[in-house]
Write a protein that holds these residues in place. Structure first.
Motif, mmCIF file in Angstrom:
data_model
loop_
_atom_site.group_PDB
_atom_site.id
_atom_site.type_symbol
_atom_site.label_atom_id
_atom_site.label_comp_id
_atom_site.label_asym_id
_atom_site.label_seq_id
_atom_site.Cartn_x
_atom_site.Cartn_y
_atom_site.Cartn_z
ATOM 1 N N ASN A 58 6.075 7.866 -4.478
ATOM 2 C CA ASN A 58 6.915 8.249 -5.611
ATOM 3 C C ASN A 58 8.249 7.519 -5.639
ATOM 4 O OD1 ASN A 58 7.050 9.566 -7.995
ATOM 5 N ND2 ASN A 58 7.879 11.476 -7.174
ATOM 6 N N SER A 59 8.137 6.206 -5.560
ATOM 7 C CA SER A 59 9.333 5.375 -5.617
ATOM 8 C C SER A 59 9.463 4.814 -7.035
ATOM 9 C CB SER A 59 9.189 4.236 -4.603
ATOM 10 O OG SER A 59 10.283 3.387 -4.668
ATOM 11 N N PRO A 60 10.634 4.901 -7.618
ATOM 12 C CA PRO A 60 10.772 4.524 -9.037
ATOM 13 C C PRO A 60 10.504 3.038 -9.281
ATOM 14 C CG PRO A 60 12.926 4.919 -8.063
ATOM 15 C CD PRO A 60 11.909 5.331 -7.036
ATOM 16 N N THR A 61 9.452 2.753 -10.032
ATOM 17 C CA THR A 61 9.040 1.362 -10.230
ATOM 18 C C THR A 61 10.068 0.501 -10.968
ATOM 19 O OG1 THR A 61 7.733 2.185 -12.087
ATOM 20 C CG2 THR A 61 6.574 1.736 -10.029
ATOM 21 N N PRO A 62 10.860 1.045 -11.885
ATOM 22 C CA PRO A 62 11.778 0.130 -12.573
ATOM 23 C C PRO A 62 12.800 -0.523 -11.634
ATOM 24 C CG PRO A 62 11.575 2.172 -13.809
ATOM 25 C CD PRO A 62 10.892 2.390 -12.489
ATOM 26 N N PHE A 63 13.016 0.086 -10.478
ATOM 27 C CA PHE A 63 14.044 -0.448 -9.571
ATOM 28 C C PHE A 63 13.433 -1.066 -8.315
ATOM 29 C CE2 PHE A 63 15.680 3.467 -11.675
ATOM 30 C CZ PHE A 63 16.351 2.798 -12.679
ATOM 31 N N GLU A 92 14.872 -4.556 -7.393
ATOM 32 C CA GLU A 92 16.270 -4.506 -6.933
ATOM 33 C C GLU A 92 16.347 -3.858 -5.553
ATOM 34 O OE1 GLU A 92 18.812 -2.736 -10.002
ATOM 35 O OE2 GLU A 92 17.480 -3.620 -11.483
ATOM 36 N N ASN A 146 -0.112 -1.150 -14.058
ATOM 37 C CA ASN A 146 1.099 -1.687 -14.690
ATOM 38 C C ASN A 146 2.115 -0.578 -14.890
ATOM 39 O OD1 ASN A 146 -0.179 -4.244 -15.007
ATOM 40 N ND2 ASN A 146 -1.304 -3.374 -16.722
ATOM 41 N N LEU A 147 2.666 -0.114 -13.812
ATOM 42 C CA LEU A 147 3.669 0.947 -13.936
ATOM 43 C C LEU A 147 4.954 0.361 -14.502
ATOM 44 C CD1 LEU A 147 2.981 2.959 -10.688
ATOM 45 C CD2 LEU A 147 2.642 3.718 -13.032
ATOM 46 N N PRO A 148 5.760 1.215 -15.135
ATOM 47 C CA PRO A 148 6.922 0.699 -15.861
ATOM 48 C C PRO A 148 7.852 -0.159 -14.995
ATOM 49 C CG PRO A 148 6.827 3.123 -15.921
ATOM 50 C CD PRO A 148 5.582 2.655 -15.284
ATOM 51 N N GLY A 149 8.046 -1.382 -15.446
ATOM 52 C CA GLY A 149 9.041 -2.247 -14.813
ATOM 53 C C GLY A 149 8.655 -2.799 -13.455
ATOM 54 N N ILE A 194 3.688 9.252 -16.588
ATOM 55 C CA ILE A 194 3.584 8.112 -15.669
ATOM 56 C C ILE A 194 2.135 7.940 -15.209
ATOM 57 C CG2 ILE A 194 4.382 7.178 -13.455
ATOM 58 C CD1 ILE A 194 6.539 7.262 -15.683
ATOM 59 N N ASP A 212 5.167 1.269 -24.247
ATOM 60 C CA ASP A 212 5.427 0.770 -22.881
ATOM 61 C C ASP A 212 6.938 0.726 -22.611
ATOM 62 O OD1 ASP A 212 2.819 0.485 -22.182
ATOM 63 O OD2 ASP A 212 2.737 -1.690 -22.407
ATOM 64 N N ARG A 271 8.245 4.205 -22.171
ATOM 65 C CA ARG A 271 7.796 4.762 -20.883
ATOM 66 C C ARG A 271 8.710 4.248 -19.766
ATOM 67 N NH1 ARG A 271 2.838 2.791 -17.748
ATOM 68 N NH2 ARG A 271 2.029 4.550 -16.564
ATOM 69 N N GLU A 272 9.079 2.991 -19.860
ATOM 70 C CA GLU A 272 9.995 2.442 -18.850
ATOM 71 C C GLU A 272 11.384 3.081 -18.975
ATOM 72 O OE1 GLU A 272 10.014 -1.824 -18.510
ATOM 73 O OE2 GLU A 272 11.780 -1.820 -17.210
ATOM 74 N N ALA A 301 11.114 6.271 -17.267
ATOM 75 C CA ALA A 301 10.990 6.108 -15.809
ATOM 76 C C ALA A 301 12.347 5.812 -15.175
ATOM 77 C CB ALA A 301 10.002 4.985 -15.491
ATOM 78 N N ARG A 302 13.224 5.172 -15.900
ATOM 79 C CA ARG A 302 14.541 4.814 -15.351
ATOM 80 C C ARG A 302 15.460 6.019 -15.202
ATOM 81 N NH1 ARG A 302 15.591 -0.798 -15.536
ATOM 82 N NH2 ARG A 302 17.820 -0.378 -15.401
ATOM 83 N N TRP A 308 12.400 9.552 -13.295
ATOM 84 C CA TRP A 308 11.209 9.305 -12.454
ATOM 85 C C TRP A 308 10.926 10.517 -11.581
ATOM 86 C CZ3 TRP A 308 7.567 5.452 -12.005
ATOM 87 C CH2 TRP A 308 6.781 5.482 -10.847
ATOM 88 N N LYS A 309 11.988 11.009 -10.904
ATOM 89 C CA LYS A 309 11.848 12.233 -10.115
ATOM 90 C C LYS A 309 13.206 12.897 -9.965
ATOM 91 C CE LYS A 309 12.142 9.855 -5.657
ATOM 92 N NZ LYS A 309 11.508 9.500 -4.412
#
Lengths: 417, 263
Positions: free
Chosen positions: A143-148, A151, A294-297, B137, B172, B175-176, B179-180, B183-184
């Motif tokens: 559960n690690s945020p994919t957009p980041f 980075e 293809n998870l976000p980012g 997600i 898409d 959704r991003e 997620a930003r 996410w949790k």
């Protein structure tokens, strides 16, 4: 040349619905339940895979490549550092190449820096550390945020290198990681720190980053032509950054099985595409949901390597380039994605790949899919007796030094010729 | 549709914030769902006859610039509060839809003065007591958009099964954006419920009884926390109340505003 041995360490349960003749819908990644996980089977398999690595070391392999994936039966390497730590103790000479740890997913990179340093110390300097971003399943599993992810990957790298090279205590106030007191009582055996290699398949960002940092880049089971294009891209980035890349910077992983007869080799190599092997590899029955892949980012859709339009990708869309059913065993054999046969036969194909790609590192992927212990051991023996000695001669003839023979960062020879 | 909305953009915290505006009367700010702005809909239009309706694209959605630094819906609320100051809005009614409801609740909690009224249509932001919020997600974005409707037949009107290609890039991107910032924990906050206890605005919480995205039982949690709250349940309605029941939801907004003014 550095010659490594690799297997995904699949969880092979003959009674599981995702083994053997499973249909596509039964083999969709991130849908399979671990409800049938049998620790007896897993225990046998972990120990079998260790036995095979011990034999690989005996047969002359320079090291083992280990990978990490989560929540999937195609590899049991979810806690790869535990396997690597055991290898650090039970093997004597071989390098333990971790390709790699998920530094963008891990929430505490200091723990990782410590684990790797301890392994390097126990093994007396045999760890090669590798960084990966992970696929969607890794980010989801922890559960690690994919957009980041990208980075976090870069910051974790900078942080880990500092913990390895800078006397503590120090403080770290980053964008993603903050530490009041960094002073791990474990530092790498190798100085200034263990080598770092980076595996890749699709992401331009990762290749560009590896080339800029002068880290060897290992292409994992990609088609020859786009692999060559990626190496050329690496060279171009190297030159833009003031150095000349060479074989020491390039690694190539290939599926290879050697056996006593052509017939046995053929029948056994076909097991690569049977059972719970990597669902992403062409020819396997398995699939993955695009929205989970293809998870976000996670991977920039605009920053893809030539491999993204390769024959493997075409095969995924049902387009054949060899005349055989796309992704089938025959298709992959025809393009040398799978090399199999007697030692003499596989050497012919390997020679073509070596001349075309000029890698200083070769990772041989075998003993996978539905192959059993005997299958793996027969191949390892023949590799040790015939294939590896020949590869070493050719490596001298073709001037293909590995990263322990020629420094990937400076191009200087590390051992006397 | 009767009103032709005016499209504008202003700079907020270094980014461009785009909004649609039409109608005259007391100001009503409408915040869109997590799947992004749906343009000027019959819901906006029904309200423009009695309100000056302002519908911003939340930063990161639609045509508003993404705030790269934002990590929580509260950050987006701060930007939207800055937006209201830039427009010189002192008194306004705030209506939030789904995820926009969460942002609206954060805004209302941090606003310097009381809003005229707060209307939350199936808002995210609170952890349900039982069941979980549907996790986009883990879903195909198009299937998630369709799940916002109570009935497949209604979903077919807005997101027909064969039209996913034309919506894919937009869904898409949104959704991003989600997620930003969430996410949790996904779609809820542990801090918001505590601060809701100090809400000064009169609130109306609306829920469709057939909501497949956020459990309708959440309505009673909001009601228990907000000091002045009425709950309106719409029988058989799904998550996208503004698309499924535009006139009914618009009437509830008007009634909430009138009741607040009379009080």
């Amino acid at each position: 040349m550095f010659i490594g041995y690799f297997t995904e360490r699949p969880y092979q349960d003959p009674s599981a619905p995702y083994f053997g003749d499973a249909k596509k819908e039964e083999l969709t990644d991130l849908v399979l339940s671990n409800g049938t996980y049998d620790p007896e089977i897993a225990s046998d398999l972990y120990n079998r895979y260790f036995d095979e690595k011990l034999y690989a070391e005996e047969m002359g392999f320079d090291g083992f490549m280990m990978n990490e994936h989560h929540s999937t039966p195609f590899t049991m390497g979810s806690v790869v550092n535990i396997e690597a730590a055991i290898l650090a103790r039970i093997t004597k000479r071989a390098k333990i190449v971790l390709l790699g740890n998920l530094i963008g997913v891990r929430s505490d990179p200091l723990f990782l820096a410590e684990e790797l340093a301890v392994m390097d110390v126990i093994s007396r300097g045999r760890i090669v550390s590798g960084w990966v971003r992970g696929t969607g399943r890794e980010s989801l599993s922890h559960n690690s945020p994919t957009p980041f992810n990208w980075e976090r990957f870069q910051e974790a790298h900078d942080f880990i290198i500092k913990t390895w090279t800078t006397p503590g205590p120090f403080r770290w106030e980053g964008r993603y990681f903050q530490y009041r007191y960094v002073n791990p009582w474990a530092k790498p055996f190798q100085k200034p720190h263990m080598p770092i290699w980076v595996p890749g398949v699709l992401s331009y960002n990762t290749l560009e980053w590896a080339a800029r940092h002068r880290f060897p880049y290992i292409m994992t089971a990609t088609d020859e032509d786009p692999t060559k294009q990626c190496f050329d891209l690496y060279q171009q980035i190297a030159r833009d950054n003031g150095y000349e890349a060479g074989p020491q910077n390039y690694g190539y992983m290939i599926k290879l099985h050697v056996d006593e007869t052509e017939e046995l080799a053929d029948a056994t190599a076909r097991k690569l595409l049977q059972g719970p092997s990597n669902p992403f590899l062409e020819g396997n029955q398995g699939g993955v949901h695009p929205h989970l892949q293809n998870l976000p980012g996670l991977t920039s859709k605009k920053q893809l390597l030539p491999t993204a339009s390769s024959r493997a990708a075409l095969a995924g869309r049902g387009i054949s380039t060899t005349g055989f059913q796309p992704g089938s065993f025959d298709d992959q054999r025809a393009k040398r994605g799978i090399i199999c046969g007697t030692p003499e036969t596989v050497l012919k194909d390997l020679r073509v790949a070596l001349e075309k790609l000029r890698p200083g590192t070769i990772m041989i992927w075998d003993g996978d899919g539905a192959m059993n212990h005997d299958d793996a051991m027969r191949s390892l023996r023949l590799m040790g007796e015939v294939v590896l000695p020949t590869l070493r001669e050719w490596s001298k003839e073709l001037d293909l030094p590995g990263p322990f023979e020629r420094d990937p960062a400076t191009g200087k020879d590390l051992v006397a010729k | 549709m009767g009103f032709e909305p005016q499209e504008s953009a202003i700079e907020v915290a270094g980014g461009s914030l785009r909004y649609l505006q039409a109608g005259a009367g007391p100001t009503l700010l409408v915040l869109h769902h997590d799947i992004g702005p749906s343009g000027w809909t019959p819901f906006h239009d029904a309200l423009a006859s009695g309100f000056r309706v302002i519908a911003p694209d939340i930063p990161g959605f639609g045509l508003s610039t993404r705030a790269e630094w934002a990590r929580h819906p509260r950050d987006l609320a701060a930007l939207l509060l800055a937006f209201t100051r830039r427009l010189g809005l002192e008194h306004y009614t705030l209506a939030g839809l789904g995820f926009g409801g969460w942002v609206a609740a954060e805004m209302a909690s941090y606003a310097p003065g009381p809003l005229d009224a707060l209307i939350l249509a199936s808002p995210a932001g609170l952890k349900p007591d039982a069941e979980d919020i549907l996790d986009q997600i883990m879903m195909d974005p198009y299937e998630y958009a369709r799940a916002g409707f109570a009935e497949d037949e209604t979903a077919d009107r807005f997101y027909p099964r064969d039209a996913f290609k034309e919506h894919r890039d937009r869904l898409d991107a949104h959704r991003e954006a989600i997620a930003r910032v969430t996410w949790k924990p996904y779609m809820y906050s542990y801090e918001l419920p505590e601060i809701l206890r100090e809400m000064q605005a009169p609130a109306t919480v609306v829920w469709g009884t057939a909501n497949r995205v956020i459990p309708p039982a959440c309505a009673s949690r909001w009601a228990a926390l907000l000091p002045d709250c009425r709950v309106r349940l719409l029988d058989g309605a799904g998550h996208f109340l503004d698309l499924e029941r535009p006139d009914e939801l618009a009437r509830i907004v008007r009634e909430a505003h009138s009741a607040a003014r009379e009080a």
